[in-house]
Write an enzyme that holds these catalytic residues in place. Sequence first.
Site, PDB file in Angstrom:
ATOM      1  N   GLU A  40       0.871  -1.188   0.000  1.00 41.38           N
ATOM      2  CA  GLU A  40       0.000   0.000   0.000  1.00 41.38           C
ATOM      3  C   GLU A  40       0.901   1.230   0.000  1.00 41.38           C
ATOM      4  OE1 GLU A  40      -3.063   0.321   3.079  1.00 41.38           O
ATOM      5  OE2 GLU A  40      -2.900   2.495   2.966  1.00 41.38           O
ATOM      6  N   ARG A  44       0.327  10.182   0.888  1.00 40.78           N
ATOM      7  CA  ARG A  44       0.620  11.155   1.946  1.00 40.78           C
ATOM      8  C   ARG A  44       1.807  12.003   1.542  1.00 40.78           C
ATOM      9  NH1 ARG A  44      -0.033   6.837   6.971  1.00 40.78           N
ATOM     10  NH2 ARG A  44      -1.971   6.031   6.128  1.00 40.78           N
ATOM     11  N   LYS A 128     -11.586  -1.253   5.196  1.00 37.77           N
ATOM     12  CA  LYS A 128     -10.551  -1.087   6.215  1.00 37.77           C
ATOM     13  C   LYS A 128     -11.285  -0.884   7.519  1.00 37.77           C
ATOM     14  CE  LYS A 128      -6.176   0.898   4.862  1.00 37.77           C
ATOM     15  NZ  LYS A 128      -5.077   1.701   5.347  1.00 37.77           N
TER      16      LYS A 128
HETATM   17  C1  3PG Z   1      -2.859   3.365   7.987  1.00 41.06           C
HETATM   18  O1  3PG Z   1      -3.095   4.301   7.245  1.00 41.06           O
HETATM   19  O2  3PG Z   1      -3.287   2.252   7.728  1.00 41.06           O
HETATM   20  C2  3PG Z   1      -2.133   3.627   9.249  1.00 41.06           C
HETATM   21  O3  3PG Z   1      -1.369   4.771   9.176  1.00 41.06           O
HETATM   22  C3  3PG Z   1      -1.309   2.491   9.727  1.00 41.06           C
HETATM   23  O4  3PG Z   1      -1.239   2.620  11.081  1.00 41.06           O
HETATM   24  P1  3PG Z   1       0.051   2.221  11.928  1.00 41.06           P
HETATM   25  O5  3PG Z   1       1.058   3.299  11.679  1.00 41.06           O
HETATM   26  O6  3PG Z   1      -0.414   2.175  13.356  1.00 41.06           O
HETATM   27  O7  3PG Z   1       0.525   0.882  11.411  1.00 41.06           O
END
Ligand code: 3PG
Length: 213
Positions: A40, A44, A128
């Site tokens: 993924e 960002r 999600k």
């Molecule tokens: C996402 O967008 O899925 C999250 O930023 C992932 O979260 P994490 O940094 O706690 O793994």
Amino acid sequence: MDMAKTLGSAGIIPVIVIEDIAKAVPLANALVKGGLPVLEVTFRTACAAEAIAKIKAEVPGATLIAGTVLKMEQLVAAKAAGAEACVAPGFDPEIVKAANRLGMPFCPGVATASELSQALGLGCTMVKFFPAESAGGVKYIKDLLGAFRWTGVKFMPTGGVKPANAADYLSVPEIVCCGGTWIAPKDAVAAGDWARIEALAAEAAALVKQIKG
Ligand code: 3PG
């Protein structure tokens, strides 16, 4: 593309943030080599679309998912770059409808029964669950499944998922995969420590194998 099947085949999806385009290919190579082929790449950073196109062209075996797709232009850029599917942390019906029109599989983020209900109404088959740990964790998903299992919906929890709790999530059949940033830590990417990232990916892939077979 059958999203649940493709994402489920990997079991753990590295959520990656690429600040420097030069890091995209070596990072993807390390993750794929470690045994996590579905990546993924989040919108960002400004080079997300370029990173997707570059990895797709140069890393055999990688499947590219665009992440943090919040805007129409990101959806269009993800499609043009060759992403196989898009995911988002939240549920925006307009973006889901646009993805449907473009034929782009889309996995929106949900954290409530109402959002899940609306996502299913727009034809989503996978969501999600974000931010997973803060929103109630594996117990919350199990409670949602009590009412929604019959729909066939599949979950991808992200947000606070780590090696210590990933097994609890992956033990639920409807949770086809988990996503997280821990497999590609910021400091390791910045330092170009591909060996560490490959080792983290291998550890995650072994966990998936142990739980999902
Ligand atoms: C996402 O967008 O899925 C999250 O930023 C992932 O979260 P994490 O940094 O706690 O793994």
